[in-house]
Design a protein around this motif. Structure first.
Motif, PDB file in Angstrom:
ATOM      1  N   VAL A 164      -5.231  -5.243  -2.953  1.00 39.81           N
ATOM      2  CA  VAL A 164      -4.137  -6.102  -3.607  1.00 39.81           C
ATOM      3  C   VAL A 164      -4.265  -7.543  -2.548  1.00 39.81           C
ATOM      4  N   VAL A 165      -4.145  -7.134  -1.270  1.00 36.18           N
ATOM      5  CA  VAL A 165      -3.808  -8.009   0.055  1.00 36.18           C
ATOM      6  C   VAL A 165      -4.967  -7.676   1.008  1.00 36.18           C
ATOM      7  N   SER A 166      -6.054  -8.144   0.997  1.00 38.67           N
ATOM      8  CA  SER A 166      -7.126  -8.154   2.061  1.00 38.67           C
ATOM      9  C   SER A 166      -6.743  -8.497   3.362  1.00 38.67           C
ATOM     10  N   ARG A 167      -7.352  -8.224   4.376  1.00 38.95           N
ATOM     11  CA  ARG A 167      -7.071  -8.497   5.781  1.00 38.95           C
ATOM     12  C   ARG A 167      -7.388  -9.998   5.937  1.00 38.95           C
ATOM     13  N   GLN A 168      -8.093 -10.779   5.052  1.00 35.02           N
ATOM     14  CA  GLN A 168      -8.199 -12.126   5.343  1.00 35.02           C
ATOM     15  C   GLN A 168      -6.766 -12.823   4.575  1.00 35.02           C
ATOM     16  N   ASP A 169      -6.663 -12.108   3.592  1.00 34.96           N
ATOM     17  CA  ASP A 169      -5.111 -12.502   2.996  1.00 34.96           C
ATOM     18  C   ASP A 169      -3.943 -12.559   3.603  1.00 34.96           C
ATOM     19  N   GLN A 170      -4.109 -11.391   4.730  1.00 33.89           N
ATOM     20  CA  GLN A 170      -2.777 -11.382   5.632  1.00 33.89           C
ATOM     21  C   GLN A 170      -2.852 -12.608   6.427  1.00 33.89           C
ATOM     22  N   LYS A 171      -4.053 -13.005   6.941  1.00 35.88           N
ATOM     23  CA  LYS A 171      -4.046 -13.865   7.737  1.00 35.88           C
ATOM     24  C   LYS A 171      -3.585 -15.274   6.978  1.00 35.88           C
ATOM     25  N   THR A 172      -4.279 -15.579   6.106  1.00 31.64           N
ATOM     26  CA  THR A 172      -4.392 -16.760   5.157  1.00 31.64           C
ATOM     27  C   THR A 172      -2.826 -17.034   4.587  1.00 31.64           C
ATOM     28  N   TYR A 173      -2.304 -16.066   4.188  1.00 28.67           N
ATOM     29  CA  TYR A 173      -1.033 -16.239   3.548  1.00 28.67           C
ATOM     30  C   TYR A 173       0.199 -15.457   4.318  1.00 28.67           C
ATOM     31  N   ARG A 174       0.030 -15.232   5.517  1.00 30.63           N
ATOM     32  CA  ARG A 174       1.118 -14.817   6.419  1.00 30.63           C
ATOM     33  C   ARG A 174       2.441 -15.228   6.013  1.00 30.63           C
ATOM     34  N   ALA A 175       2.694 -16.622   5.917  1.00 32.12           N
ATOM     35  CA  ALA A 175       3.881 -17.132   5.648  1.00 32.12           C
ATOM     36  C   ALA A 175       4.442 -16.758   4.473  1.00 32.12           C
ATOM     37  N   ARG A 176       3.516 -16.828   3.409  1.00 35.53           N
ATOM     38  CA  ARG A 176       4.033 -16.323   1.981  1.00 35.53           C
ATOM     39  C   ARG A 176       4.411 -15.088   1.864  1.00 35.53           C
ATOM     40  N   ILE A 177       3.553 -13.938   2.505  1.00 35.54           N
ATOM     41  CA  ILE A 177       4.183 -12.723   2.484  1.00 35.54           C
ATOM     42  C   ILE A 177       5.225 -12.287   3.043  1.00 35.54           C
ATOM     43  N   ASP A 178       5.447 -13.192   4.252  1.00 31.14           N
ATOM     44  CA  ASP A 178       6.668 -13.082   5.108  1.00 31.14           C
ATOM     45  C   ASP A 178       7.845 -13.541   4.321  1.00 31.14           C
ATOM     46  N   ALA A 179       7.916 -14.679   3.557  1.00 28.95           N
ATOM     47  CA  ALA A 179       8.766 -15.095   2.558  1.00 28.95           C
ATOM     48  C   ALA A 179       9.116 -14.182   1.426  1.00 28.95           C
ATOM     49  N   CYS A 180       8.130 -13.650   1.100  1.00 30.25           N
ATOM     50  CA  CYS A 180       8.313 -12.565  -0.105  1.00 30.25           C
ATOM     51  C   CYS A 180       9.175 -11.418   0.624  1.00 30.25           C
ATOM     52  N   THR A 181       8.781 -10.771   1.600  1.00 24.22           N
ATOM     53  CA  THR A 181       9.472  -9.888   2.021  1.00 24.22           C
ATOM     54  C   THR A 181      10.861 -10.183   2.552  1.00 24.22           C
ATOM     55  N   GLY A 182      11.025 -11.429   2.942  1.00 25.39           N
ATOM     56  CA  GLY A 182      12.431 -11.938   3.348  1.00 25.39           C
ATOM     57  C   GLY A 182      13.251 -11.825   2.211  1.00 25.39           C
ATOM     58  N   THR A 183      12.745 -12.058   0.980  1.00 26.72           N
ATOM     59  CA  THR A 183      13.775 -11.926  -0.044  1.00 26.72           C
ATOM     60  C   THR A 183      14.637 -10.548  -0.431  1.00 26.72           C
ATOM     61  N   LEU A 184      14.017  -9.669   0.416  1.00 26.02           N
ATOM     62  CA  LEU A 184      14.643  -8.168   0.330  1.00 26.02           C
ATOM     63  C   LEU A 184      15.998  -8.487   0.891  1.00 26.02           C
ATOM     64  N   ALA A 185      16.373  -9.485   1.964  1.00 29.06           N
ATOM     65  CA  ALA A 185      17.393  -9.482   2.741  1.00 29.06           C
ATOM     66  C   ALA A 185      18.617  -9.634   1.782  1.00 29.06           C
ATOM     67  N   ALA A 186      18.250 -10.268   0.667  1.00 28.60           N
ATOM     68  CA  ALA A 186      19.560 -10.734  -0.137  1.00 28.60           C
ATOM     69  C   ALA A 186      19.771  -9.435  -0.794  1.00 28.60           C
ATOM     70  N   LEU A 187      19.202  -8.285  -0.848  1.00 30.39           N
ATOM     71  CA  LEU A 187      19.620  -7.167  -1.612  1.00 30.39           C
ATOM     72  C   LEU A 187      20.206  -6.550  -0.523  1.00 30.39           C
ATOM     73  N   ALA A 188      19.733  -6.327   0.725  1.00 31.81           N
ATOM     74  CA  ALA A 188      20.356  -5.426   1.812  1.00 31.81           C
ATOM     75  C   ALA A 188      19.455  -5.693   2.906  1.00 31.81           C
ATOM     76  N   GLY A 190      19.031  -4.095   5.725  1.00 32.48           N
ATOM     77  CA  GLY A 190      18.222  -2.945   6.054  1.00 32.48           C
ATOM     78  C   GLY A 190      17.239  -2.512   5.103  1.00 32.48           C
ATOM     79  N   LEU A 191      17.086  -2.858   3.998  1.00 27.02           N
ATOM     80  CA  LEU A 191      16.117  -2.513   3.050  1.00 27.02           C
ATOM     81  C   LEU A 191      14.844  -3.477   3.480  1.00 27.02           C
ATOM     82  N   GLU A 192      15.272  -4.596   3.881  1.00 28.79           N
ATOM     83  CA  GLU A 192      14.080  -5.533   4.195  1.00 28.79           C
ATOM     84  C   GLU A 192      13.550  -5.144   5.399  1.00 28.79           C
ATOM     85  N   LYS A 193      14.305  -4.493   6.386  1.00 25.33           N
ATOM     86  CA  LYS A 193      13.763  -4.057   7.667  1.00 25.33           C
ATOM     87  C   LYS A 193      13.007  -2.777   7.434  1.00 25.33           C
ATOM     88  N   ALA A 194      13.327  -1.849   6.486  1.00 26.03           N
ATOM     89  CA  ALA A 194      12.407  -0.718   6.283  1.00 26.03           C
ATOM     90  C   ALA A 194      11.339  -1.060   5.779  1.00 26.03           C
TER      91      ALA A 194
END
Length: 212
Positions: A164-188, A190-194
């Motif tokens: 789904v997310v290759s090692r190259q994807d992790q580097k190329t789309y780092r900011a987008r992955i981070d932003a997607c993970t950050g959306t979880l903070a609106a739910l909780a 602690g959930l984002e942190k987990a």
């Protein structure tokens, strides 16, 4: 129709060559995290001073999610709930997908063997992979993407699901992955942190961490 996050995460993590998940211990943790996110999106779980709290008493009708609601009733942290009962949750998800006709299950011949699982309709995971790929590589702002897709992308990246997310994807789309993970903070928060700490949790699990 199967559209709960644990089931979708399982299909993303399934490896045809392995006749099952790409990594069973890692997938167990991903499914627990997916169930927590699903219930938070439904408004059934919230955070109260860092502790997970259940909202409402009505069952969801989904055995995987209802099992998580039961687990969460004790007032635990998000990280604790990701770690505990993870083997049970994996089995429940596999059984649910088998009942829906999406998986065929061949039970092990010995007590120490592993289930062999085959996806019966490749169009299902193919469509799902395309959805998550669009979330990763598309031009739409993260805030405009379906919450399920951003959550699945965040989990796949955290879990190292390379199909789904290759090692190259992790580097190329780092900011987008981070932003997607950050959306979880609106739910909780602690959930984002987990979810962000899933790589560390997975390393600990490989070292024999309890809670299966």
């Amino acid at each position: 129709m199967i559209d709960d996050l644990p089931s979708l995460m399982y299909l993303l993590a399934h490896d045809d060559a392995a006749d099952g998940p790409y990594d069973r211990p890692r997938t167990q943790l991903l499914l627990r995290a997916a169930a927590l996110i699903d219930l938070a999106l439904r408004g059934r779980l919230r955070e109260n001073d860092g502790t997970v709290a259940v909202s409402g008493t009505r069952p969801t009708g989904n055995p995987v999610l209802d099992g998580m609601l039961h687990d969460a009733a004790g007032g635990h942290s998000w990280k604790h709930l990701v770690r505990t009962h993870r083997k049970r949750t994996l089995t429940e998800v596999e059984d649910r997908l088998a009942e829906a006709g999406i998986l065929t299950v061949k039970e092990p011949r010995t007590p120490f063997g592993t289930r062999r699982l085959t996806v019966t309709d490749q169009a299902v995971p193919t469509t799902l992979h395309a959805r998550v790929s669009a979330a990763l590589r598309g031009d739409d702002a993260v805030r405009d993407l379906p919450a399920a897709d951003t959550a699945l992308l965040a989990l796949a990246a955290a879990g190292g699901v390379r199909s789904v997310v290759s090692r190259q994807d992790q580097k190329t789309y780092r900011a987008r992955i981070d932003a997607c993970t950050g959306t979880l903070a609106a739910l909780a928060p602690g959930l984002e942190k987990a979810v962000r700490h899933l790589p560390t949790t997975m390393i600990a699990a490989q070292g024999g961490m309890g809670g299966g």
